[in-house]
Design an enzyme around this catalytic site. Structure first.
Site, short mmCIF file in Angstrom:
data_model
loop_
_atom_site.label_atom_id
_atom_site.label_comp_id
_atom_site.label_asym_id
_atom_site.label_seq_id
_atom_site.Cartn_x
_atom_site.Cartn_y
_atom_site.Cartn_z
N PHE A 109 0.95 -1.07 -0.35
CA PHE A 109 0.57 0.28 -0.04
C PHE A 109 0.75 1.22 0.08
O PHE A 109 1.42 1.82 1.31
CB PHE A 109 -1.37 0.09 1.15
CG PHE A 109 -1.95 1.02 1.33
CD1 PHE A 109 -2.86 0.55 1.21
CD2 PHE A 109 -1.57 2.25 1.84
CE1 PHE A 109 -4.41 1.32 1.08
CE2 PHE A 109 -2.56 3.20 2.06
CZ PHE A 109 -4.07 2.86 1.06
N ALA A 110 1.50 2.03 -1.04
CA ALA A 110 2.08 2.75 -1.15
C ALA A 110 1.80 4.23 -1.20
O ALA A 110 1.53 4.32 -2.32
CB ALA A 110 2.75 2.93 -2.94
N SER B 262 2.50 12.83 5.61
CA SER B 262 0.82 12.99 6.55
C SER B 262 0.00 13.53 5.48
O SER B 262 -0.87 14.08 6.17
CB SER B 262 1.41 13.56 7.77
OG SER B 262 3.04 12.69 8.40
N PHE C 4 9.91 4.62 1.55
CA PHE C 4 9.66 3.72 2.98
C PHE C 4 8.31 2.55 2.71
O PHE C 4 6.91 2.72 3.12
CB PHE C 4 9.10 4.38 4.06
CG PHE C 4 9.84 5.32 4.93
CD1 PHE C 4 11.45 4.55 4.10
CD2 PHE C 4 9.84 6.65 5.46
CE1 PHE C 4 12.64 5.55 4.57
CE2 PHE C 4 10.42 7.49 5.32
CZ PHE C 4 12.25 7.71 5.63
N GLU D 98 1.96 5.23 10.17
CA GLU D 98 0.90 5.20 9.66
C GLU D 98 0.24 6.06 10.07
O GLU D 98 -1.01 6.26 10.41
CB GLU D 98 0.08 3.63 9.78
CG GLU D 98 0.30 2.61 8.82
CD GLU D 98 -0.36 1.21 9.16
OE1 GLU D 98 -1.09 1.82 9.73
OE2 GLU D 98 0.13 0.61 8.46
N SER E 269 2.18 10.08 16.02
CA SER E 269 0.96 10.16 17.22
C SER E 269 0.24 11.26 17.13
O SER E 269 -1.19 11.07 17.32
CB SER E 269 1.95 9.08 18.24
OG SER E 269 2.33 8.15 19.13
C1 LIG Z 1 8.56 0.40 9.36
C2 LIG Z 1 7.90 1.08 8.39
C3 LIG Z 1 7.11 0.93 7.85
C4 LIG Z 1 6.23 1.53 6.29
N1 LIG Z 1 5.46 1.53 5.73
C5 LIG Z 1 5.08 2.57 4.61
C6 LIG Z 1 3.94 1.80 3.81
O1 LIG Z 1 3.34 0.53 3.45
N2 LIG Z 1 3.28 2.80 2.87
C7 LIG Z 1 3.34 3.67 3.09
O2 LIG Z 1 2.50 4.83 2.23
N3 LIG Z 1 4.40 4.28 4.13
C8 LIG Z 1 4.48 3.58 4.71
N4 LIG Z 1 5.72 4.14 5.82
C9 LIG Z 1 5.75 5.28 5.68
C10 LIG Z 1 4.88 6.51 7.08
O3 LIG Z 1 4.01 5.75 7.78
C11 LIG Z 1 5.77 8.05 7.68
O4 LIG Z 1 6.80 8.20 7.17
C12 LIG Z 1 4.75 8.48 8.43
O5 LIG Z 1 3.36 8.35 8.58
C13 LIG Z 1 5.00 9.73 9.00
O6 LIG Z 1 5.56 10.95 7.72
P1 LIG Z 1 6.62 11.29 7.85
O7 LIG Z 1 7.85 10.54 7.77
O8 LIG Z 1 7.16 12.12 6.28
O9 LIG Z 1 6.72 12.52 9.01
P2 LIG Z 1 6.33 13.98 8.63
O10 LIG Z 1 4.69 13.92 8.20
O11 LIG Z 1 6.73 14.79 7.95
O12 LIG Z 1 5.73 14.17 10.32
C14 LIG Z 1 6.75 14.71 10.39
C15 LIG Z 1 7.42 15.87 11.52
O13 LIG Z 1 5.67 16.94 11.65
C16 LIG Z 1 4.27 16.80 12.35
N5 LIG Z 1 2.98 17.36 11.17
C17 LIG Z 1 3.05 16.68 10.00
N6 LIG Z 1 2.39 17.75 9.39
C18 LIG Z 1 1.48 17.86 10.39
C19 LIG Z 1 0.22 18.98 10.19
N7 LIG Z 1 -0.57 19.11 9.44
N8 LIG Z 1 0.23 19.85 11.66
C20 LIG Z 1 0.77 18.81 12.78
N9 LIG Z 1 1.67 18.40 12.50
C21 LIG Z 1 2.36 17.88 11.29
C22 LIG Z 1 3.38 15.11 12.66
O14 LIG Z 1 3.10 15.78 13.93
C23 LIG Z 1 5.46 14.67 13.50
O15 LIG Z 1 6.02 15.03 13.98
C24 LIG Z 1 6.76 3.36 7.19
C25 LIG Z 1 7.29 4.02 7.86
C26 LIG Z 1 8.31 2.53 7.98
C27 LIG Z 1 9.14 3.36 9.21
#
Ligand SMILES: Cc1cc2nc3c(=O)[nH]c(=O)nc-3n(C[C@H](O)[C@H](O)[C@H](O)COP(=O)(O)OP(=O)(O)OC[C@H]3O[C@@H](n4cnc5c(N)ncnc54)[C@H](O)[C@@H]3O)c2cc1C
Length: 379
Positions: free
Chosen positions: A122-123, A131, A155, A362, A365
């Site tokens: 699921f990508a 996010s 990821f 996913e 928090s």
């Molecule tokens: C082991 C693992 C498996 C994964 N598997 C998948 C997968 O199968 N498919 C997939 O699509 N992804 C996958 N991911 C990716 C993962 O779901 C995302 O990396 C995760 O949702 C967080 O996104 P980010 O790293 O870009 O963080 P960001 O979105 O950049 O967040 C970083 C910080 O900014 C804050 N923030 C961001 N936006 C806002 C906002 N609007 N308001 C307030 N605060 C905000 C957040 O709370 C957080 O503290 C995986 C990651 C890992 C590590």
């Protein structure tokens, strides 16, 4: 209110526990060190129907519902969270196809995947967004009866295994986010070397590069522009997998703390006699019970919910509470172990590395709490 498992649920839980005890426990360290789940383990899970637990039997699934899925995931995760990660991401991807796919798509993509011969992905995430769906840059450009997909996904779990991937992209004619089913063996689909992540070893994580990946227009999942809804609903179901993976982590942390407290002696008596150790064990036990019932309830809700908003809230709430509780429980189980817990010989060292992943993925928090607050304030 009924707190007992059905006969079928108890049987499937027992089968998963026995498989985990017999085949996974003896090699958890090997999986952690090699960062790979042996093929025969994946085959064994497939033979037990554990890749298709909640899905209808007509598409190859076990038709056993999400409560059974939670029970199985808890047992698998207690033995190896890397294995649980594979099954969780697979069930997330396949769940979207099961829920939003048409008859042909389900027949084409679910039969082999429910048996573990194919493993789904699921990508959504990209280098520029994890996010915020509005920032997706992957494109799907209409070209006759097909689409050309271009972009990078970051990821992505299971993206190196053969099988279907649900990919989110901007559809060219509508400009709207749309979900597509992409066969991972398509020309133009390649993946990076696996990311060297801190924990959940064995669960593969790669980036996906799509360069003019041509897929037929009939591979649109749902309808053009439905991508955001599919993402929201899909991820809510995905949190059932993440919550039960974290629950399995708490179960393992509890078991390791109890085992060590009884084995380690001071002045010829086990450290379990110290009240400080008993307080830690009691705290972990309480966390396990609270998280267990919250997660089992989420499994029930996944099978029976009426209001998608409330389900999204409960999924966000459960995933946050249980995955954050695992971090605390792992810290407490580590305290029971003293310095020995820092050594790779002890399972708690691995649980400590694994535990931080749940709150970060996913939807981190903080974002989950925003969902919970919005629904709670506006209900
Ligand atoms: C082991 C693992 C498996 C994964 N598997 C998948 C997968 O199968 N498919 C997939 O699509 N992804 C996958 N991911 C990716 C993962 O779901 C995302 O990396 C995760 O949702 C967080 O996104 P980010 O790293 O870009 O963080 P960001 O979105 O950049 O967040 C970083 C910080 O900014 C804050 N923030 C961001 N936006 C806002 C906002 N609007 N308001 C307030 N605060 C905000 C957040 O709370 C957080 O503290 C995986 C990651 C890992 C590590």
């Amino acid at each position: 209110m009924e707190f007992a498992l059905t006969k079928e649920q108890a049987l499937i839980q027992k089968a998963a526990r026995e498989y985990a005890d017999k085949f996974i426990e003896p090699i958890w360290k090997q999986i952690d060190e090699e960062n790979k789940v042996p093929d025969e383990i994946l085959k064994g899970l497939g033979e037990l129907d554990l890749f298709g637990i909640p899905f209808p039997e007509e598409y190859g699934g076990a038709g056993a519902g999400y409560v059974s899925y939670v029970l199985v995931m808890e047992q698998l995760a207690a033995a190896s969270s890397g294995i649980a990660m594979i099954v969780s991401a697979h069930t997330l991807g396949l769940g979207a196809i099961s829920r939003f796919g048409n008859e042909e798509q389900k027949k084409k993509y679910m039969l082999k995947a429910c048996k573990g011969e194919h493993i789904a992905s699921f990508a959504f995430t990209e280098p520029g967004t994890g996010s915020d769906p509005k920032q997706i840059t992957t494109t799907a450009v209409k070209d006759g009866d097909s689409y050309l997909i271009n972009g990078t996904k970051r990821f992505i779990s299971n993206a190196n295994f053969p099988g279907p991937a649900v990919i989110f992209a901007n559809e060219s004619e509508s400009g709207k986010i749309t979900a597509f089913i992409v066969d991972k063996s398509s020309a133009g689909y390649t993946v990076s070397e696996p990311w060297d992540k801190n924990g959940m070893h064995g669960g593969p994580l790669v980036d996906v590069y799509m360069k003019n990946v041509r897929i037929p227009a009939e591979n649109i999942l749902g309808e053009i522009g439905m991508g955001y809804s599919i993402l929201q609903v899909g991820i809510s179901f995905g949190k059932v997998g993440m919550s039960s993976t974290a629950l399995g982590g708490i179960l393992a942390a509890r078991n390791e703390a109890v085992k060590y407290a009884k084995e380690k002696t001071h002045r010829d008596l086990p450290i379990a006699r110290f009240q400080s150790v008993q307080l830690l064990i009691a705290d972990i036990a309480a966390k396990y019970e609270a998280c267990k019932w919250l997660t089992y309830r989420l499994g029930y809700q996944a099978d029976h919910f009426k209001d998608p908003r409330q389900f999204a809230k409960d999924a966000a709430l459960t995933k946050t509470f249980v995955s954050e509780s695992l971090v605390d429980a792992a810290r407490q189980a580590m305290a029971v172990h003293g310095s020995y817990g820092l050594m790779r010989d002890y399972k708690i060292e691995r649980i400590w590395r694994d535990c931080i992943i749940g709150p970060q993925i996913e939807g981190v928090s903080d974002m989950q709490k925003v969902i919970v607050a919005n629904v709670t304030l506006n209900s």
